[in-house]
Design an enzyme around this catalytic site. Sequence first.
Site, PDB file in Angstrom:
ATOM      1  CB  SER A  60       9.950   4.391   2.295  1.00 17.92           C
ATOM      2  OG  SER A  60       9.922   4.896   0.983  1.00 17.92           O
ATOM      3  CE  LYS A  63       6.619   6.525   1.211  1.00 18.31           C
ATOM      4  NZ  LYS A  63       7.068   5.631   0.130  1.00 18.31           N
ATOM      5  CB  SER A 115       6.404   1.997  -0.099  1.00 19.67           C
ATOM      6  OG  SER A 115       7.345   2.878   0.473  1.00 19.67           O
TER       7      SER A 115
END
Length: 395
Positions: A60, A63, A115
């Site tokens: 993640s 991102k 997230s």
Amino acid sequence: MKYYSIFLMLTISVFFFFPAYHYAEDNSPSVQSESAVLMDAKTGSILYEKNSSARMYPASVTKIATAIVAIEEGKLDDIVTVSENARYVEGTRVYLEPGEQVSLIKLVQGLLINSGNDAGVAIAEHMDGSVEDFSKRMNQFLKEKVGIHDTNFVNPHGLYHDQHYTTAYDIALLTSYALKNDTFKEIFSTNELEWKGESWDTVIYNHHEMLTHRPYEGIVGGKNGYVQKSGHTLATVAERENLTLVAVTMKTNLKSIIYKDTAALLDYGFENFKTTVIPSTKVFKDKQNNNYYPTNSVYYTHKINEIIKQKVTNEGELLIKGEDNRVLSVTKLNPVAKLSDRPVSVLASTSIEKEQGESKNLVLLVSFIIVTGSLFGIFIYSKKMTRQRQRDPSN
């Protein structure tokens, strides 16, 4: 002659003390993460690295790229209609519903803070029609605007794909770039946010534990990630005084290790380095006594109390080096036809070296005086006691 020989030997031994002091034992942090880097955000200087150019799966942490692309190339007040595809993406979500209408800025918040993989897909589809086309935009953005060349993303959220990879160095470079954007920095630093959605009203919390459960002095923000193939990944920013550090740690099996490594990297940076700025009002001289000045202020990061060397090269560049001859900064300078054309103070090529070395030289001088004085006192006392024994044979 015997006493003078002893004193001379003791005095000479003092000089062996200084190299030991000057070249202190390496205090680099112990890092268990498979790949890691510590970067100064203002200068891009690498203060520590471990396999920082190795290709890794980012999870993640991806991102960060999705967010800065949306902020810089999207319209944050756009209203996005959530698709079925976004709703049913696997992994962490902010529970968007098909047909729900959400502003782009709110999706970026859900993406970075909570997230949300569904927010990432909704962003991608809104901006480019599909995850695939948005990924192409993202890769082009990273190469052209950030200067990243060893990263390839195939989705906006970081779920595993064998062609979705990056490096710790690239993530540090990306994070340093994104920090310059105030909107990104504000969201990146948000600990919690009230969230009102179609299917739920709640408070979303940042998943980076240094912002929540593991507080760290000077923490600015961060992004964590985890999928099985990548292990735990973490990008963290902390700031104290004029030093802003980006720590990236990638691939550990335990969450506790990734945070321990990050804290060790940041501690190492703050305890051993500082950033110095040379204002654009300074004028430099080369060996031919020609005058130059920088277009903007010059920042460079160096070890605390390190002796700095600088010179103007034949190419008209200001070259700044550390005491181990490593390059700290190379800056193109502008020539000045006449110094009177730029009424500012002149900085000679040795002045920074003198300035940075003063505190260290003072410590060395004081140490030398103390040690030498103590040795001399021992010498005098020993000689006095010998004379006393010579006068008093009974002892």
